[in-house]
Design a protein around this motif. Structure first.
Motif, PDB file in Angstrom:
ATOM      1  N   LEU A  40       0.838  -1.198   0.000  1.00  0.00           N
ATOM      2  CA  LEU A  40       0.000   0.000   0.000  1.00  0.00           C
ATOM      3  C   LEU A  40       0.876   1.254   0.000  1.00  0.00           C
ATOM      4  O   LEU A  40       0.629   2.197  -0.757  1.00  0.00           O
ATOM      5  CB  LEU A  40      -0.925  -0.017   1.218  1.00  0.00           C
ATOM      6  N   ASP A  41       1.916   1.272   0.826  1.00  0.00           N
ATOM      7  CA  ASP A  41       2.821   2.425   0.865  1.00  0.00           C
ATOM      8  C   ASP A  41       3.519   2.634  -0.479  1.00  0.00           C
ATOM      9  O   ASP A  41       3.684   3.774  -0.932  1.00  0.00           O
ATOM     10  CB  ASP A  41       3.868   2.253   1.971  1.00  0.00           C
ATOM     11  N   ASP A  42       3.949   1.542  -1.119  1.00  0.00           N
ATOM     12  CA  ASP A  42       4.594   1.640  -2.429  1.00  0.00           C
ATOM     13  C   ASP A  42       3.650   2.254  -3.456  1.00  0.00           C
ATOM     14  O   ASP A  42       4.042   3.114  -4.252  1.00  0.00           O
ATOM     15  CB  ASP A  42       5.031   0.261  -2.931  1.00  0.00           C
ATOM     16  N   MET A  43       2.388   1.807  -3.438  1.00  0.00           N
ATOM     17  CA  MET A  43       1.419   2.338  -4.397  1.00  0.00           C
ATOM     18  C   MET A  43       1.100   3.800  -4.123  1.00  0.00           C
ATOM     19  O   MET A  43       0.968   4.599  -5.054  1.00  0.00           O
ATOM     20  CB  MET A  43       0.135   1.488  -4.376  1.00  0.00           C
ATOM     21  N   ALA A  44       0.979   4.170  -2.850  1.00  0.00           N
ATOM     22  CA  ALA A  44       0.718   5.571  -2.503  1.00  0.00           C
ATOM     23  C   ALA A  44       1.869   6.453  -2.975  1.00  0.00           C
ATOM     24  O   ALA A  44       1.648   7.540  -3.528  1.00  0.00           O
ATOM     25  CB  ALA A  44       0.513   5.710  -0.996  1.00  0.00           C
ATOM     26  N   VAL A  59      -3.673   9.646   0.413  1.00  0.00           N
ATOM     27  CA  VAL A  59      -3.846   8.535  -0.531  1.00  0.00           C
ATOM     28  C   VAL A  59      -3.979   7.227   0.236  1.00  0.00           C
ATOM     29  O   VAL A  59      -4.875   6.417  -0.038  1.00  0.00           O
ATOM     30  CB  VAL A  59      -2.668   8.470  -1.530  1.00  0.00           C
ATOM     31  N   ILE A  60      -3.114   7.005   1.230  1.00  0.00           N
ATOM     32  CA  ILE A  60      -3.184   5.792   2.042  1.00  0.00           C
ATOM     33  C   ILE A  60      -4.521   5.721   2.778  1.00  0.00           C
ATOM     34  O   ILE A  60      -5.149   4.664   2.844  1.00  0.00           O
ATOM     35  CB  ILE A  60      -2.003   5.716   3.029  1.00  0.00           C
TER      36      ILE A  60
END
Length: 185
Positions: A40-44, A59-60
């Motif tokens: 999730l952090d990578d995608m945000a 975003v997160i």
């Protein structure tokens, strides 16, 4: 355009010849080399790099709220469609009984899970044709039997390589159900 790396896997498989006798032949299949699983952090962080006006924590927060609400809706028996991505829906596996009066969800349902169907609309990136046309593929030969790479590589747009997209499930491959071998996950 993205690039998906493909590993060529050589396997010995049994095939039937013209007189219905089985013989062993060597075939080469393709297997995706996965780079890594994005969190999730990578995608945000990735979304932020695309010029988002929202900070990473916002975003997160939105994605986390979406996840929570999706879990709630799926648990209530709804399908959840994310336009341009796909539809998630609850599934179950159930043992059959001879008499309908004997059926009990608590005794006969053996598994409850979630399935995903990629968006198949005309403009979807997730359609097989769209994926094939929008990525370039690079390959390297790898023998599953010896575990050695031969160093042979090639690359190009998969749109010119054709194939009819048959499937075979699982990381370890298995038989080919027709057409090109596709990694199932």
């Amino acid at each position: 355009m993205g690039e998906i790396q493909i590993q060529k896997i050589q396997r010995t498989v049994q095939v039937k010849d013209g007189d219905n006798t089985r013989k062993k032949v060597q075939k080469t299949y393709g297997k995706i080399i996965y780079r890594k699983t994005l969190s999730l952090d990578d995608m945000a962080e990735h979304i932020m790099k695309h010029g988002s006006v929202y900070t990473e924590d916002v975003v997160i927060g939105v994605i986390t709220k979406l996840k929570t609400c999706m879990q709630e809706m799926l648990a209530d028996g709804h399908k959840v469609k994310l336009d341009g991505i796909g539809t998630l829906y609850p599934t179950l596996t159930s043992e059959g009984v001879d008499n309908a009066k004997d059926y009990s969800p608590s005794e006969n349902i053996t598994r409850v899970g979630i399935a995903f169907l990629a968006d198949q609309s005309r403009k979807s990136m997730y359609k097989a044709r769209s994926m094939r046309d929008s990525v370039s593929l690079s390959t390297q030969l790898y023998s599953e039997l010896t575990g050695e790479e031969t160093g042979t590589t090639e690359s190009g747009n998969n749109g010119s390589q054709g194939g009819n997209g048959g499937t075979s499930g699982g990381d370890n491959g298995g038989g080919n159900s027709g057409g090109d071998y596709n990694e199932g996950d």
